[in-house]
Structure formats: structure tokens, C-alpha cells
Design a protein around this motif. Sequence first.
Motif, PDB file in Angstrom:
ATOM      1  N   SER A   1       0.836  -1.200   0.000  1.00  0.00           N
ATOM      2  CA  SER A   1       0.000   0.000   0.000  1.00  0.00           C
ATOM      3  C   SER A   1       0.872   1.251   0.000  1.00  0.00           C
ATOM      4  O   SER A   1       1.864   1.330   0.720  1.00  0.00           O
ATOM      5  CB  SER A   1      -0.916   0.011   1.230  1.00  0.00           C
ATOM      6  N   GLY A   2       0.447   2.240  -0.790  1.00  0.00           N
ATOM      7  CA  GLY A   2       1.218   3.476  -0.876  1.00  0.00           C
ATOM      8  C   GLY A   2       0.784   4.532   0.120  1.00  0.00           C
ATOM      9  O   GLY A   2       1.585   5.346   0.567  1.00  0.00           O
ATOM     10  N   ASP A   3      -0.494   4.533   0.485  1.00  0.00           N
ATOM     11  CA  ASP A   3      -1.016   5.532   1.412  1.00  0.00           C
ATOM     12  C   ASP A   3      -0.813   5.080   2.859  1.00  0.00           C
ATOM     13  O   ASP A   3      -1.010   3.905   3.197  1.00  0.00           O
ATOM     14  CB  ASP A   3      -2.508   5.755   1.163  1.00  0.00           C
ATOM     15  N   ILE A   4      -0.463   6.045   3.702  1.00  0.00           N
ATOM     16  CA  ILE A   4      -0.226   5.737   5.112  1.00  0.00           C
ATOM     17  C   ILE A   4      -1.481   5.153   5.761  1.00  0.00           C
ATOM     18  O   ILE A   4      -1.402   4.191   6.536  1.00  0.00           O
ATOM     19  CB  ILE A   4       0.231   7.004   5.875  1.00  0.00           C
ATOM     20  N   TRP A   5      -2.637   5.741   5.444  1.00  0.00           N
ATOM     21  CA  TRP A   5      -3.862   5.261   6.095  1.00  0.00           C
ATOM     22  C   TRP A   5      -4.177   3.823   5.700  1.00  0.00           C
ATOM     23  O   TRP A   5      -4.707   3.048   6.500  1.00  0.00           O
ATOM     24  CB  TRP A   5      -5.037   6.186   5.790  1.00  0.00           C
ATOM     25  N   LEU A   6      -3.826   3.454   4.452  1.00  0.00           N
ATOM     26  CA  LEU A   6      -4.032   2.059   4.036  1.00  0.00           C
ATOM     27  C   LEU A   6      -3.047   1.125   4.737  1.00  0.00           C
ATOM     28  O   LEU A   6      -3.409   0.021   5.144  1.00  0.00           O
ATOM     29  CB  LEU A   6      -3.876   1.940   2.520  1.00  0.00           C
ATOM     30  N   LYS A   7      -1.809   1.559   4.849  1.00  0.00           N
ATOM     31  CA  LYS A   7      -0.821   0.764   5.587  1.00  0.00           C
ATOM     32  C   LYS A   7      -1.290   0.531   7.015  1.00  0.00           C
ATOM     33  O   LYS A   7      -1.181  -0.579   7.551  1.00  0.00           O
ATOM     34  CB  LYS A   7       0.537   1.476   5.590  1.00  0.00           C
ATOM     35  N   LEU A   8      -1.811   1.591   7.631  1.00  0.00           N
ATOM     36  CA  LEU A   8      -2.296   1.477   9.010  1.00  0.00           C
ATOM     37  C   LEU A   8      -3.475   0.521   9.098  1.00  0.00           C
ATOM     38  O   LEU A   8      -3.565  -0.302  10.020  1.00  0.00           O
ATOM     39  CB  LEU A   8      -2.680   2.861   9.532  1.00  0.00           C
ATOM     40  N   LEU A   9      -4.375   0.612   8.127  1.00  0.00           N
ATOM     41  CA  LEU A   9      -5.542  -0.272   8.119  1.00  0.00           C
ATOM     42  C   LEU A   9      -5.119  -1.734   7.981  1.00  0.00           C
ATOM     43  O   LEU A   9      -5.614  -2.616   8.701  1.00  0.00           O
ATOM     44  CB  LEU A   9      -6.465   0.117   6.963  1.00  0.00           C
ATOM     45  N   PHE A  10      -4.186  -1.994   7.071  1.00  0.00           N
ATOM     46  CA  PHE A  10      -3.696  -3.369   6.903  1.00  0.00           C
ATOM     47  C   PHE A  10      -2.923  -3.831   8.145  1.00  0.00           C
ATOM     48  O   PHE A  10      -2.961  -5.018   8.501  1.00  0.00           O
ATOM     49  CB  PHE A  10      -2.814  -3.473   5.661  1.00  0.00           C
ATOM     50  N   ALA A  11      -2.212  -2.910   8.794  1.00  0.00           N
ATOM     51  CA  ALA A  11      -1.471  -3.263  10.012  1.00  0.00           C
ATOM     52  C   ALA A  11      -2.432  -3.691  11.118  1.00  0.00           C
ATOM     53  O   ALA A  11      -2.181  -4.666  11.842  1.00  0.00           O
ATOM     54  CB  ALA A  11      -0.621  -2.085  10.470  1.00  0.00           C
ATOM     55  N   ILE A  12      -3.547  -2.971  11.252  1.00  0.00           N
ATOM     56  CA  ILE A  12      -4.560  -3.351  12.248  1.00  0.00           C
ATOM     57  C   ILE A  12      -5.152  -4.712  11.884  1.00  0.00           C
ATOM     58  O   ILE A  12      -5.375  -5.570  12.749  1.00  0.00           O
ATOM     59  CB  ILE A  12      -5.659  -2.275  12.337  1.00  0.00           C
ATOM     60  N   GLY A  13      -5.380  -4.923  10.590  1.00  0.00           N
ATOM     61  CA  GLY A  13      -5.881  -6.222  10.137  1.00  0.00           C
ATOM     62  C   GLY A  13      -4.902  -7.342  10.430  1.00  0.00           C
ATOM     63  O   GLY A  13      -5.295  -8.442  10.845  1.00  0.00           O
ATOM     64  N   ALA A  14      -3.602  -7.074  10.230  1.00  0.00           N
ATOM     65  CA  ALA A  14      -2.586  -8.088  10.517  1.00  0.00           C
ATOM     66  C   ALA A  14      -2.571  -8.427  12.008  1.00  0.00           C
ATOM     67  O   ALA A  14      -2.444  -9.598  12.390  1.00  0.00           O
ATOM     68  CB  ALA A  14      -1.210  -7.599  10.071  1.00  0.00           C
TER      69      ALA A  14
END
Length: 347
Positions: A37-50
Motif C-alpha cells: 500500500s502506498g497511502d499511510i492510512w491504508l498501511k495502518l488499516l492493513f497493520a490493524i488487520g494483521a
Amino acid sequence: MRTSLIRFAQRSATFSLALLAFDLLLYVVMVAGTILSGDIWLKLLFAIGAGTMIALTAIVGHDAGHQSFSNSRLLNRIAGTLAFLPALHPFSLWKHHHNRVHHVFTAQLGVDNAFPPMTVTQYRQATPWEQQRYRFIRSLWGQPLFYLLAVWLPDMAFPFLKGSNRLSREAWFDIILVYAWFVVFLGATTMATMQAWGLSPLSAFLSACLFSWAIPFLVWNAFISFLSVVQHTAPDLKWSQPTGQPSTVEQSLAGTVHMEFPEWIDQLMHRIMQHPAHHLNVGIPLQHLKAAEAHLKSMATATRTVRWSIGYHLELTRRCQLYDPIAHRWVTFAEVDKAIPDMAKAA
């Protein structure tokens, strides 16, 4: 009651393996999302999912630790080891603390490690630093860090720092395996981040550390802390003095809560909140816990069921701060703080 639950302890290796594979696959997808993911908010969302998938995978591994994953001890060992690697848990050490401590001595003060309360006497005898640390952990902001600080760091990450703790060869094998997994995981996610975005090794490493590991790991720890709090803390829940003997059925039920959530959340959490039945028979696999819990209620047993809400959790945090094992009731910090000056005046 224990005997009546035996019929629910029907293991299915096929179901368990499918559930574990599905959870691990979703975990891999979420980690990949933190990298691609390129956007920080998407990275954060995937991190919470992980982090959520680390927790759900560990719940499946929890069955393996109780031998309710399958009828094969070898398969349970392999599955449990794999399931707990993302959580950075040496499987044999987790089994010891969970099976031989928490489940054997459920709700016994000074022994059980599931968000144990200080007694009023212990609190008064504690140093100012110990008191402040304990008050923070019992606060709304400190609860998510309970498992990380009180369980994972001393018992899972660095158990060899305890001078009195002699570790077995099996424990050392699991510790080394977890450490190796951590190094390989960070190396792989760093390399993947470099390849995806053309970053320098340092920038890629920092990004992988933050989004692929640190945030998911904190989310997992907050999740397991939440489970520990709500499953073994409630205004009418009772802890008892240590007896040196395994907790009785009555003690286990008095110290355990069935926390109700909407059906979809209960399914998402693999029925782990159907907790009293699990404490009476650890051989019941996740897929049969709901039926087992319903059976317990049909027997009119003293099971404790609470529907979770923000209001309830705030009340729990406000009321369940210290425990008086003589009066069998919870005591607030305000009550103790008020009692100390009153005692001084009386003296």
C-alpha cells in the motif's frame, strides 16, 4: 457438569486445519498490504488487520495447546507452534503458563495470571512506584498494555532473565525458533519493501518494523489483554485465596465470564468468549463452544453472562480495581485512599 460436557469434545482435524490455514492466509494478505500500500492510512488499516489475524490465529493455536485441535499430539504440536509464531510466543512456554497455571488455578490470587487484582493489603504494602504502575495497568489506558508488560515480556520474550526459572530443552528450542522467525520475518518484509518502493535499506527496515510488525504486534497484545480483562473481571466476579490445590468447578465458574457480543463478532472471534464451558472442559474445540455454553445454561448452573458495552466496560474499570478476599468484594482506589487518612486520624 464436567462430565456432561464430554459429548461436545469432538475434535475435527480437517476443520481445525482449514481454519488455521484460512487465518494464516489472511495474515499473509494483511502483511502484504502493509508493504504494497502506498497511502499511510491504508498501511495502518492493513497493520490493524494483521494484528487482528495474529490474535485469531493464536486462538486456533490455543485449541492445539489444549489438544482439542485434533486427536494427534504431533499435529497439535506443529499447528500450535506455527499458530503462535506471528505472536512471538514459544509454544511450550505458553502452554505451561496457560494450561498449568491459569487453567489449574483459575481466579486464585497471586497464582492465576489472567489480569489478577492486587488485594487491599498488597496494595497498601506496595511501594509508591508499584502502586502507580498497578493503577496504570488497571486504568482504561493501561489495560491494552497489560499482557505485553505482565505476561509477554517476562514469560515469553525473556523468560531466561528470571534467575529461578530453569528452562527445558523444549522451551529453549521454542525460544530460539521464535527469535529466528522474528529475524527472518523482518528481513523478508524489509526486502519486500525495498523491492516494492525502491527505498534505502534503512527506510525499508523502518517501514517494515512499524507497519508490518510493531503496530500489528501491539494490536494483538491489546486484543489478548482485552480478553484477559473481560473474561476474568466483573463487579460480581469472585477471586479466592490460593489453596495450593486446583480450582474447583465452583471457583472456576465464579471467576469466569461469558461475554456476549453480536453473533457476527462472536463468530469472528472463533467463539472464544464462550468461556465458562471452556474452563470446565478444555477439550471442547472452538466450533462446539457455543453449544456447550448453551448446555451449561440449560442446567441452570451459576454461569455468569454479560453483554459487553462501552458503558459496562467503564463500570468494570471503575469498580474492579482492588480485591478484598475476606469480604469477597471489589474495592476502589478511592475507598482505600479515603481509608488511610481516616485510619491515621483514629490512631
